[in-house]
Motif scaffolding. Structure first.
Motif, PDB file in Angstrom:
ATOM      1  N   THR A  86     -10.348   2.174 -14.615  1.00 46.82           N
ATOM      2  CA  THR A  86      -9.969   1.246 -13.278  1.00 46.82           C
ATOM      3  C   THR A  86      -9.901  -0.193 -13.692  1.00 46.82           C
ATOM      4  N   ARG A 108      -5.742   2.853 -10.906  1.00 40.89           N
ATOM      5  CA  ARG A 108      -6.572   4.024 -11.162  1.00 40.89           C
ATOM      6  C   ARG A 108      -5.899   4.896 -12.288  1.00 40.89           C
ATOM      7  N   LEU A 160     -13.894   3.795  -9.555  1.00 40.69           N
ATOM      8  CA  LEU A 160     -14.113   4.535 -10.677  1.00 40.69           C
ATOM      9  C   LEU A 160     -14.893   5.750 -10.724  1.00 40.69           C
ATOM     10  N   SER A 361      -4.559   0.990 -16.702  1.00 34.15           N
ATOM     11  CA  SER A 361      -5.176   0.785 -15.438  1.00 34.15           C
ATOM     12  C   SER A 361      -4.552  -0.644 -15.152  1.00 34.15           C
TER      13      SER A 361
END
Length: 405
Positions: A86, A108, A160, A361
């Motif tokens: 993340t 994500r 996460l 991410s």
């Protein structure tokens, strides 16, 4: 307009200065190599000294848990594995916009290898607009923009853990090994010196997210590119200390130091500063090798539960020597630790010098100028639908937009 003629007159002086700095750096590196050899010869003795005199040191020196000249080859990652990452971005609050609020956007990424599964690449935006979100930090002397960044770090950790744990928990499909990665340090330096009431709103949810990962045996790793840390170099200062005991508070008090130290104001043990850990280890590690494992002695880590306290090592990933941080429970499981490093190195190779999951991410999270405009346009529509009047930006903002249109 840049005056190139005047600029050209200054460049020769700059070039000479850089040449002199390069010469000094080479000399410093040679001193560091000699000091490292001396430290290796008496590492056990220095560990005892560090433990005994820890409360008298005025610098944070990491503790090696392996021989400091360790060079260990990393193995290729398992064919089947999954990587989670993340990263976040934000839209800062502005009094010139139609509403004073801020947005945190967390990207994500979940990448599966050898499993014929689709990846996950998405974002989760969150708008903060309540008074407690916008103004509570001011009572602790923390600017709203700074508090927004801290809240973003919390969201990154929570999302996460949520993503990774949901994947590995039955009955959903999952495969070992797994690795959860974040961009940057697992040591939350920004909490050091923060009022305890403010810190208690940030640290507990992040540690709870880490604990969820531990309960599901998902190793967590922080990846630091171009690290500026000197925690390992500080351990070498114990060997360089000219006194019988490293009692900094007694020997190195400003009133006790000699008056002819020059303008550097360096202490007697600072013979290789400002050399960084990564600068030294790049001369000892070959691509694909890791160095010794260290335990960080940063003060803020005292607030972490023992299994979550931070260990680190340096890895030559080919393009640079990166600092890799993991919680203690990962470091103490040798098989899991080496397995995680192998996956990390594979990520760097796939990303042409930087872990591909972290890079993706970030790409998912980044908020561009057009995104900002669309966010406030959407907010304006909602405010008008809600019956609010006099909705609009300040005249200053309108003027800037006309000039840049």
């Amino acid at each position: 307009m840049l005056d190139l003629t005047k600029l050209a007159r200054q460049l020769p002086g700059m070039s000479n200065h850089l040449q002199q700095e390069a010469k000094i750096s080479r000399q410093r590196l040679e001193r560091s190599r000699s000091l490292l050899e001396e430290t290796c010869d008496c590492q056990e003795e220095l560990l005892e000294i560090q433990e005994k005199w820890r409360d008298r040191l005025i610098f944070a020196a990491a503790t090696p848990v392996e021989a400091i000249d360790t060079c260990k080859e990393l193995q290729p990652p398992a064919e089947k594995h999954t990587v989670f990452a993340t990263d976040g971005s934000q839209i800062s609050p502005s009094h010139h916009e139609i509403a004073y609020c801020y947005l945190v956007n967390v990207g994500r990424v979940m990448l599966h290898y050898g499993q014929s599964l689709h990846p996950l690449l998405d974002t989760i935006p969150e708008v903060f607009y309540k008074a407690e979100d916008l103004h509570i930090s001011k009572q602790w002397g923390i600017r709203t923009e700074e508090w927004m960044g801290h809240r973003r770090t919390v969201s990154e950790a929570e999302m996460l853990a949520e993503m990774a744990c949901r994947w590995v928990q039955p009955p959903g499909p999952h495969s070992d090994p797994n690795l959860a990665m974040v961009d940057g340090s697992l040591i939350y330096w920004f909490l050091d010196g923060m009022p305890s009431e403010a810190r208690d709103r940030l640290l507990p949810p992040m540690l709870e997210a880490w604990e969820r990962l531990r309960e599901n045996r998902i190793p967590l790793m922080g990846y630091l590119s171009a690290s500026r840390h000197i925690e390992a170099m500080n351990f070498l200062r114990l060997c360089a200390c000219p006194y019988e005991t490293p009692d900094c508070l007694t020997h190195c008090d400003s009133s006790n130091l000699p008056k002819d130290r020059g303008q550097s104001n360096r202490l007697p043990c600072q013979i290789i500063e400002p050399l960084r850990d990564s600068t030294l280890w790049v001369h000892f590690l070959q691509p694909g090798q890791r160095g010794a494992l260290w335990k960080s002695q940063a003060k803020i880590i005292d607030l972490y539960p023992e299994p979550l306290q931070v260990y680190f090592c340096y890895v030559h990933v080919g393009t640079e020597v990166a600092r890799i941080e993991v919680p203690r429970w990962v470091a103490e499981d040798e098989e899991l630790f080496e397995q995680s490093l192998s996956i990390m190195l594979g990520q760097v190779y796939k990303g042409a010098g930087y872990p591909v999951a972290i890079a993706e991410s970030h790409n998912q999270a980044v908020v561009r100028g057009g995104d900002r405009a669309r966010f406030f346009a959407l907010l304006e529509d909602q405010m008008i639908k809600a019956g609010l009047r006099n909705v609009g930006t300040s005249y200053k903002d309108q003027s800037k937009k006309r000039l840049t249109a």
